[in-house]
Design a protein around this motif. Structure first.
Motif, PDB file in Angstrom:
ATOM      1  N   TYR A  85      -5.927   8.011   0.614  1.00  0.00           N
ATOM      2  CA  TYR A  85      -5.751   6.676   0.059  1.00  0.00           C
ATOM      3  C   TYR A  85      -7.131   6.159  -0.364  1.00  0.00           C
ATOM      4  O   TYR A  85      -8.141   6.423   0.296  1.00  0.00           O
ATOM      5  N   ILE A 143       0.843  -1.196   0.000  1.00  0.00           N
ATOM      6  CA  ILE A 143       0.000   0.000   0.000  1.00  0.00           C
ATOM      7  C   ILE A 143       0.884   1.253   0.000  1.00  0.00           C
ATOM      8  O   ILE A 143       0.411   2.356   0.220  1.00  0.00           O
ATOM      9  N   ASN A 180      -4.195  10.227   4.003  1.00  0.00           N
ATOM     10  CA  ASN A 180      -2.875  10.066   3.392  1.00  0.00           C
ATOM     11  C   ASN A 180      -2.010  11.262   3.775  1.00  0.00           C
ATOM     12  O   ASN A 180      -2.235  12.380   3.290  1.00  0.00           O
ATOM     13  N   GLY A 189      -5.863  -1.843   4.595  1.00  0.00           N
ATOM     14  CA  GLY A 189      -4.816  -1.955   3.579  1.00  0.00           C
ATOM     15  C   GLY A 189      -4.259  -3.355   3.472  1.00  0.00           C
ATOM     16  O   GLY A 189      -3.918  -3.840   2.393  1.00  0.00           O
ATOM     17  N   TRP A 194      -8.564   2.379  -1.504  1.00  0.00           N
ATOM     18  CA  TRP A 194      -8.208   0.980  -1.739  1.00  0.00           C
ATOM     19  C   TRP A 194      -9.420   0.200  -2.231  1.00  0.00           C
ATOM     20  O   TRP A 194     -10.455   0.147  -1.571  1.00  0.00           O
TER      21      TRP A 194
END
Length: 401
Positions: free
Chosen positions: A210, A101, A203, A117, A212
């Motif tokens: 981020y 990640i 982030n 993550g 995901w």
């Protein structure tokens, strides 16, 4: 030998009874589910609620499992860590090879977000950072993983790292992974993480969060899919654990070294739901005939065709001098299909009848004393049949044939 002359009416009734008996015997026989096959080297399918293995092929063979390792990493971290803790990324974690990640040295992220993550993007850097934070070191965390495996009875499992990269001595089996997954899915935090399709997290390195996306394609290609984890290395090849819930029943499928895992998992889950529907064995509060007692816990079980007709139970009442008795438990019911035990439920006095009892109530018996409280259906049918024949032949019953 004395011959018995039967009237036409008696012959007709006897024929009907014989047909009923034949049909009943056919129903009580367990029907084998339709066969199923996969492309995998190791396979297991489990009912999460009961822990019953519904299908297994090479299920106890130890194999390399790639990132399926992270199922154990996640559940150990959830049980031993604090989700709000900030996890600091070490240089060792930031430099971990393989799927990532893209954590940077010194970067901090909550344990909860790092677990997303880990499970959605299979971050090896996240696995290492989590292990160092929860276990004090990667090696310390691996020791915790192996202790958990031992506690769960995973006899064909040994972990050497928290991420699943290929190293000698790191292995598990399809059956062990199925048991581990069934255990982990009962944890609400784990269950929520693995069913998540997309997760955003702060982030600190860029002006955007981020984002995901879960690598588990089963979440979008199979109705009811709600987990769990993908895996791949050059030595383990494609590995997958998936789960799905339909009509209140959750199943988990495991394949190791499978060239067509998406299709195989859809077929396995559908086969399981079709052939082993979850049914109620007993429910909390259900009274016991002949006793001032009630069942203390509901029990559900995935029955194959014909198995429920073989269900029977055995009641054991506790000695009044035991600790369990003093805490309110009065005994327990063991449930069987034929001779196979499928579960145990405690029994208590119903709340409505909890009055002052004598020190040694008449119905209390030592632990070793047990009695049947539910006969197999076939026994009840046999009694009814004998009564019918006795009536038909003027009290002679079967002995007068």
């Amino acid at each position: 030998m004395r011959l018995v002359r039967l009237s036409i009416r008696q012959l007709g009734v006897l024929a009907i009874v014989c047909c009923i008996l034949f049909g009943a015997l056919t129903l009580t026989a367990t029907a084998a589910p339709n066969p199923i096959s996969t492309h995998a080297k190791g396979v297991a399918l489990i009912d999460v609620e009961s822990g019953r293995l519904l299908y297994s092929s090479n299920g106890d063979k130890p194999m390399k499992i790639a990132s399926l390792t992270k199922i154990m990493t996640a559940i150990v971290a959830i049980e031993h860590g604090k989700l709000s803790d900030m996890v600091k990324t070490s240089i060792r974690a930031a430099g971990r090879e393989g799927s990532s990640i893209y954590l940077k040295k010194g970067e901090e992220m909550s344990l909860q977000n790092m677990l997303y993550g880990l499970m959605l993007r299979s971050g090896n850097d996240a696995a290492t950072a989590i292990a160092e934070h929860v276990g004090g070191s990667e090696e310390g965390f691996v020791h915790m993983m192996n202790e958990k495996a031992q506690m769960l009875g995973l006899t064909n499992t040994q972990f050497m790292n928290p991420h699943g990269l290929d190293v000698p001595g790191h292995y598990s089996s399809a059956n062990d992974l199925a048991k581990l997954t069934a255990y982990a899915l009962k944890n609400p935090t784990f269950k929520e993480i693995v069913k998540t399709k997309v997760k955003k997290a702060p982030n600190p390195n860029d002006p955007w969060d981020y984002s995901w996306t879960n690598k588990n394609r089963m979440l979008t290609m199979y109705e009811g899919a709600d987990g769990v984890k993908t895996g791949y290395t050059k030595q383990a090849f494609r590995c997958l654990v998936s789960s799905a819930t339909r009509n209140g029943q959750q199943l988990a499928a495991v394949t190791i070294n499978d060239g067509d895992d998406w299709l195989d998992h859809q077929n396995l889950l559908t086969w399981g739901f079709s052939n082993f529907p979850l049914s109620e064995v007993t429910h909390k509060g259900q009274p016991l005939n002949g006793y001032p007692l009630a069942v203390g816990r509901s029990l559900l079980y995935p029955f194959a065709e014909g198995e429920k007709e073989q269900l029977r139970s055995k009641l054991t009442l506790l000695d009044v001098q035991t600790t369990a008795y003093s805490l309110g438990e009065r005994g327990y019911l063991e449930w069987f299909i034929g001779e196979t035990k499928i579960g145990t439920t405690p029994v208590y006095e119903p709340l409505s009848s909890r009055i002052t009892l004598p020190e040694h109530p008449a119905w209390a018996m030592p632990t070793h004393s047990a009695l049947q409280v539910a006969k197999p259906w076939s026994s009840s049918f046999r009694s009814a049949l004998m009564l019918t024949l006795s009536t038909l032949f003027g009290g002679k019953g079967a002995a007068g044939w």
